[in-house]
Enzyme design. Sequence first.
Site, short mmCIF file in Angstrom:
data_model
loop_
_atom_site.label_atom_id
_atom_site.label_comp_id
_atom_site.label_asym_id
_atom_site.label_seq_id
_atom_site.Cartn_x
_atom_site.Cartn_y
_atom_site.Cartn_z
N ASP A 1 -45.44 75.17 -55.47
CA ASP A 1 -44.31 75.08 -56.19
C ASP A 1 -43.34 75.55 -56.98
OD1 ASP A 1 -42.68 73.49 -58.29
OD2 ASP A 1 -44.21 71.88 -58.80
N SER B 1 -45.21 71.79 -67.00
CA SER B 1 -44.90 73.01 -65.53
C SER B 1 -44.35 73.92 -66.05
CB SER B 1 -43.65 71.55 -65.14
OG SER B 1 -44.57 70.46 -64.72
N HIS C 1 -39.76 72.75 -59.42
CA HIS C 1 -39.00 71.53 -59.40
C HIS C 1 -38.62 71.95 -60.88
CE1 HIS C 1 -43.70 70.57 -61.87
NE2 HIS C 1 -42.49 70.28 -62.62
#
Length: 733
Positions: free
Chosen positions: A226, A663, A89
Amino acid sequence: MKKIGQIMTAAAISMALAGSGTAYADEGMWLPSLISQRIEDMQSKGFRLDAEDIYSINQASLKDAVVLFGRGCTGEVISPEGLLLTNHHCGYGQIQKHSSVEHDYLRDGFWAMTRDEELPNEGLTVSFLERMEDVTDRILDGYVTDMTESQRDSVVKANSDALVKEVTTEGKGLRATVEALYYGNQYFLFLYREYSDVRLVGAPPSSIGKFGGDTDNWMWPRHTGDFSIFRIYADKDNNPAPYSPDNVPYTPKKFFRISLNGVHEGDFTFIYGFPGSTREYIMSEGVRYISDVSDPAKIALRTQRLDIQKKYMDRSQAVRIQYSSKNAGVANAWKKWQGEAGGIRRLGTVAAKQEYEKRFSEWAEGTGYETVLPRLDSLYGALEPYMFTQEYYTESARSIELCNFAMSIWKQFKEYGRFLGSGKASDAAVTDSAENAFFSGISKTAKSFYKDYYAPIDKESFIAVMSSFAEDLPEDFQPAYFKDGIAKYGSIAVWADSLFCNSIFTDSTRVLTLTPADSAAVSDDPAFIFGNSFAEWFAKDIAPVCKRINSEITLLYRTYMKGQMEFEPEKAFYPDANLTLRVAYGKVQGYSPADGVYYEPSSTLEGIMEKDNPEIFDYDIPQRLRDIHSEKDYGRWAVTDAQGNTTVPVCFIATNHTSGGNSGSPVINADGDLMGINFDRVWEGTMSDIVFDPDYCRNICLDIRYVLFIIDKVAGAGHLLDEMVFAGINTEK
Ligand code: ARG
Ligand code: ASP
């Protein structure tokens, strides 16, 4: 009596942060350069390295393998040839930019099989922290206590600018910032080396990298692969350089070894990354506004937009690609706010803070701190209607794509107008270059806009959010232009029909043929007028009030923060996150989200197979993964789970205090080796930006072995593993 407003010295703050202070279980995002103050606690919890291994200015340390990826994620270097890991992402925007219906890398994944196939990404940078340093004395040089806040700001700005200028001349590609910590009780310099040739090396298909999509986002159990892979390039001297085919892979000072030891409940974990923003020390009134006013209103507005996007995305593959990135962005905060507001209510944070404030106020009698809370409280009262309007405007009128586009096209005219006004128009060569800039500006802005624009979504969203605006905001907080418009058209829907039908901006051919002589076509355009009228109203009636009150609030928080540190001298205070490098440590651990339910801390491929469903977009996995599963062809990535199944590990959760920006952060084990990639938090714990609760707050990580399995077995890009260095058992190939 202590005098308020006097600067808390760096030494006093360091005392407050010192190792003797107690931190609550696993809460905290600590400054790496001060990690020696926490290293004993880390070691007592299992960490086997020293403070100098984490952060050092004398030798290569783990910090040299961590980067700020773009302007809002983290990444880590995993090979001596500049290979970089982050989340899917986080690389999503880049993967999407390289995608079209013919080459749909979002859907199918992308793997460069040779270095030549690695794809450059204009505008993407990664920054390594060279060093950080307490510069409070230097930044406040010239400040005296009776200055106003704006005079103080000027001093801080002038000193910061001078310092930034001074340190960035030390070498190539340097970028520096001075950041306020503890609301300006302390200032730190951050010096970065920024690389701008960063190429896409690989990404799994979204059915792996975004498996579970927005259905599973912010939730556990999770099975999202991810990750995406990039490579940093440098010039021949290993210095930052703009993209060039002559650049070579960057040689890092430090890269992570990959742990093959696996993940077990109770294992020490440590996250090194760039959390974006937290507000752990605000007063009850600020928390109440977030959970009871702001979050619910923003959630409602976004729900409308998301429903509309979904309707059209379900109907067309082309629209799905166009809106995938935008949709994920809108959905992400939407869901987080729901967890946040719910968590704050469940924990009773407003009442708990009120109780704390009562004790603080009793203590504060006679210290000079007694007025800070009542003053904050009354400022919050004055701010609320303006702040609410600002947030509402951002989530409604500011979200209309056509109007935003019209305003960015207008910028090209303004630029050109500035050139005409400069008196240089008599010079033919200069005129040519100004015209070229105009045409290329229009064409670039327009092409990137139309590639991902679908007018029916925008128009329906316009009707939905602007109708809410008319209903939810008091008339005094609506622009006159808007009220007149509603009176004139009779309804938002009729207004939208007229605006979308008459605007030239829905017509790409017309926009691409605009010339500098067409300024009236833009300034008279209904989409431009709409966006611009709102922007002018906001800039005149709303923003200045928000700015003024907020700066008074910040000033009071500086005092309140200092007061809290004196009130609880034994407690270790970590500075709120502000997108600077931090260390958080904890352990792998499950949690109990509700009575009678306990969540195990790790997930496996079996869970992916349980969810697999070709009928559901978010759960439709690649056939290749199904085949590998049915043949149990896991090679060296096979593990045996608690039930005795042979499977592959996928995700795990831990108790580290993380935030948006973490992240892509490396999840590091007790030996400093990479055990995973951080990518999310659990829904029940997203209030951790405001209040951390050890029972509910868990960060979600991708197990590094799943990454390797996907690269090796699914993508067939096993050559990338040859660059990596493995640690622990099972390192044999
Ligand atoms: N919740 C994670 C974070 O805040 C992941 C977001 C991306 N995924 C998504 N489905 N929108 O960044
Ligand atoms: N998913 C978030 C990010 O993009 C991480 C989080 O908020 O926990 O940084």
